[in-house]
Design a protein around this motif. Structure first.
Motif: not given
Length: 122
Positions: A43-51, A54-56
């Motif tokens: 989930f940390e990796n997902l948060l970094e990718k989203r930031e 800007s893909f959620d």
């Protein structure tokens, strides 16, 4: 999701199922020893990718689910439902009648064989 023997119903937030599917897929692929630590890192990796991009994925999953579940192209009218039920009933009845007819033919054949045997013995 609901709790058995309770009047309480919980709604799963849109996109949450897709996030859990992704996590589950990665856990099955990687087979980590420490699943909670792996989930935290995932989930940390997902948060970094989203930031960064800007893909959620949760938002994207919610849109996909919405398109799938709210697609009215495959819904049938009540008349079509009634026709399908009638056709199903006819098929079941025809199959049952065919079964009865086959059983009757078996009985007739077995009685014919018995008659032939009795005639041969006489």
């Amino acid at each position: 999701m609901s709790i058995p023997f309770s009047n309480t119903h919980y709604r799963i937030p849109q996109g949450f199922g897709n996030l859990l599917e992704g996590l589950t897929r990665e856990i099955l692929r990687e087979q980590p020893d420490n699943i909670p630590a792996f989930a935290a890192a995932y989930f940390e990796n997902l948060l970094e990718k989203r930031e960064k991009t800007s893909f959620d994925p949760a938002e994207w999953g919610a849109k996909v689910d919405d398109r799938f579940y709210n697609n009215h192209a495959f819904k049938e009218s009540p008349e079509e439902d009634k026709d399908m039920e009638e056709n199903a009933a006819l098929k079941i009845q025809a199959a049952f009648r065919g079964h009865l007819a086959r059983e009757e033919v078996k009985k007739m054949k077995s009685s014919d064989l018995e008659e032939e045997k009795t005639e041969e013995n006489e």
